[in-house]
Enzyme design. Structure first.
Site, PDB file in Angstrom:
ATOM      1  CD  GLU A 248      31.463  40.696  21.759  1.00 46.06           C
ATOM      2  OE1 GLU A 248      31.914  41.593  22.502  1.00 46.06           O
ATOM      3  OE2 GLU A 248      31.474  39.493  22.064  1.00 46.06           O
ATOM      4  CB  CYS A 282      36.969  46.719  19.962  1.00 49.63           C
ATOM      5  SG  CYS A 282      37.407  44.979  20.002  1.00 49.63           S
TER       6      CYS A 282
END
Ligand code: NAD
Length: 533
Positions: A248, A282
């Site tokens: 990720e 993010c």
């Protein structure tokens, strides 16, 4: 295992300690012994022992233990939010919504859903020759998995991986960020509260070299959340050792604002999506593409709303924009702003330091007149900046949104539901929200993960749970006394029968299929074959 100790005044930092520092005040919150690399073999051995015991428990018992974990989180909810705010700098509202609540919901939903999601799954057979069999998928644990996590969501990111890993019957070795050891240490305490077997959940404190050494030690799978640079190194190690991974990584999320969007709502979303957690998310909004007819009005609203935001430490309950995690991160944002300004961008508001509050405070910035020649539009900013580019139409917005090496999530704003769905399907991203930003991360059933440089694999949802298991296909023949038509004893007749069988299924017309079926010694001979070995 590490133990916190509150110190005043701080002694010189020895290499074997990791300090938790309040980014608002620079005070040392706590110090943690870092895990010596030499302990890794013992740590893995303990994890393997605990995992064997854990995996032997029925899934329902494991889920009951996860409910205990949920209750332990709830009991300690204030302490957890407090620690996160002091260590990561985020306002308490954000520590509750995006950290504690998310962990609670993950535990609660998985404790309920894992028994269904991990139940053996029937596999219907399409091939006519295989209809006498029944097949199913079984999901078994991987073993000891490694979770390497970042500082920006120091509790919810590791918890959203630890919980499904445990539900699936694994043991976890967690390497939290060296910037947020305190928040992660609570996970070890919660594991004790939930009465998990000793060694099942181990939190190892240290820096990147410890993360690398954990992966070299050969976990069954690596779940990494962090930067592209570290992700690439980890992927290389994993490839060399044939260890599967979920990565990720970074994002550069686009927001597309169409001319029919509700501007009040969309501008509030832009400001929240770009500035929550001080932009250190993010999936925060980094690039905004807005259709020309509404561009001025939208930009004006964003500036007005940014002006109203209160910058300050988490100890001030009214503060909305906390400090950045460290000066290096702030300087990176300043660099991007300066580079964009030198190429013609206009910083409409913000971008100034607030030394009166502390070295890590930066006013949230709204930037216009940007284009894709600027780092601000191409590289992850990871700070409180939204950059707005005016586009002629939705097609141009889609083309620009997709012109990125990152593809984590995106958002789209329109009051035309059908058009929204059509455009969403053209966006290159792991997730697209229509008329909201980022909140899908809090939906336990919604998969999270990226494409391209944003990584691979998925977390959250059933897809995330399935990343935590090995899949086995089991097949049972319902006619145990009948030999198979395709076994040895090959002859020209058998080849002819096999051909007739194939024609009876795949010939282009029904009459050809029927003719193949009726062939003397055709399909019937296959079924009643005698000359088998
Ligand atoms: P980072 O890559 O510097 O560190 C992440 C973790 O990896 C830390 O625990 C660190 O100690 C460890 N690490 C560093 N180098 C390593 C190596 N070679 N081998 C093993 N471990 C290593 O990232 P960060 O600064 O902590 O986090 C910010 C980044 O994380 C941003 O790019 C952000 O976009 C990304 N992020 C992504 C997601 C997502 O879900 N896609 C979520 C949060 C953060």
């Amino acid at each position: 295992m590490s133990s916190p100790s509150h110190l005043a005044p701080p002694p010189p930092v020895a290499a074997e300690f990791i300090e938790s520092i309040n980014p608002a005040t620079q005070e040392i919150n706590a110090r943690f012994e870092s895990t010596p690399l030499s302990q890794l073999p013992t740590i893995f051995e303990n994890a393997r022992r605990a995992q064997r015991e854990w995996a032997a428990r029925p899934l329902r018992d494991r889920c009951a233990a996860i409910k205990n974990l949920r209750d332990a989180i709830f009991t300690r909810r204030d302490q957890i939010a407090d620690v996160i705010s002091r260590e990561a700098g985020k306002p308490r509202v954000e520590a509750i919504f995006a950290e504690v609540l998310l962990a609670l919901d993950t535990a609660d939903s998985l404790a309920k859903r894992a028994p269904t999601w991990l139940k053996p799954e029937k596999v219907p057979h399409h091939n006519l020759a295989m209809k006498a069999k029944s097949g199913w998928l079984e999901f078994s644990p991987l073993g000891v998995v490694a979770i390497v996590s970042p500082w920006n969501y120091p509790f919810s990111i590791p918890m959203a991986l630890v919980i499904p890993a445990l539900a699936a019957g694994n043991a976890v070795i967690v390497k939290p960020s060296e910037l947020t050891p305190w928040s992660a240490s609570l996970i070890a305490e919660l594991a004790v509260d939930a009465k998990f077997p000793s060694g099942l959940v181990q939190i190892l404190q240290g820096r990147g070299d410890l993360g690398a050494a954990i992966i070299e030690s050969g976990p069954a799978k690596v779940f990494f959340t962090g930067s592209v640079a570290a992700g690439r190194q980890i992927a290389e190690t994993c490839a060399r050792k044939l260890i599967p991974s979920v990565l990720e990584l970074g994002g550069k999320d686009a927001m597309l604002v169409l001319a029919d969007a509700d501007l009040e709502i969309a501008s509030s979303a832009a400001v929240w999506g770009g500035f929550m957690n001080c932009g250190e998310t993010c999936i925060s909004v980094e690039r905004i593409y807005v259709e020309a007819p509404i561009a001025n009005a939208f930009t004006k609203l964003c500036v007005e709303k940014a002006k109203k935001l209160r910058v300050g430490p988490a100890s001030d309950p009214d503060a909305e924009i906390g400090p950045m995690i460290r000066l290096r991160q702030l300087e990176k944002v300043e660099q991007q702003l300066a580079e964009a300004a030198s190429r013609g961008a206009t910083i409409l508001i913000g971008g100034n330091r607030r030394p009166d509050l502390g070295p890590n405070f930066l006013e949230p910035a709204v930037v216009a007149n940007v284009d894709h020649s600027m780092d601000l539009m191409r590289e992850e900013t990871f700070g409180p900046v939204i950059a707005i580019q005016t586009v002629h139409n939705a097609d141009e917005a889609v083309a620009l949104a997709n012109d990125s090496r990152f593809a984590l999530s995106a958002s789209l704003w329109t009051c035309n539901a059908k058009r929204g769905r059509e455009i969403a399907s053209r966006l290159n991203a792991g997730a697209v929200m229509i008329n909201d930003v980022a909140s899908y991360y809090g939906i336990a059933e919604a998969p999270h993960g990226g494409r391209a440089d944003s990584g691979w694999g998925r977390s959250h949802s059933r897809l995330g749970l399935l990343e935590m298991v090995q899949v086995k296909y089991v097949d049972q023949d319902r006619l145990p006394r009948i030999p198979k038509s395709w076994w040895f004893g090959y002859t020209a007749e058998l080849a002819a029968s096999a051909g007739a069988f194939m024609e009876s299924i795949f010939a282009p017309t029904w009459s050809q299929r029927l003719a193949a079926l009726m062939k003397k010694d055709g399909v019937r001979r296959l079924i009643f074959r005698r000359n088998r070995i």
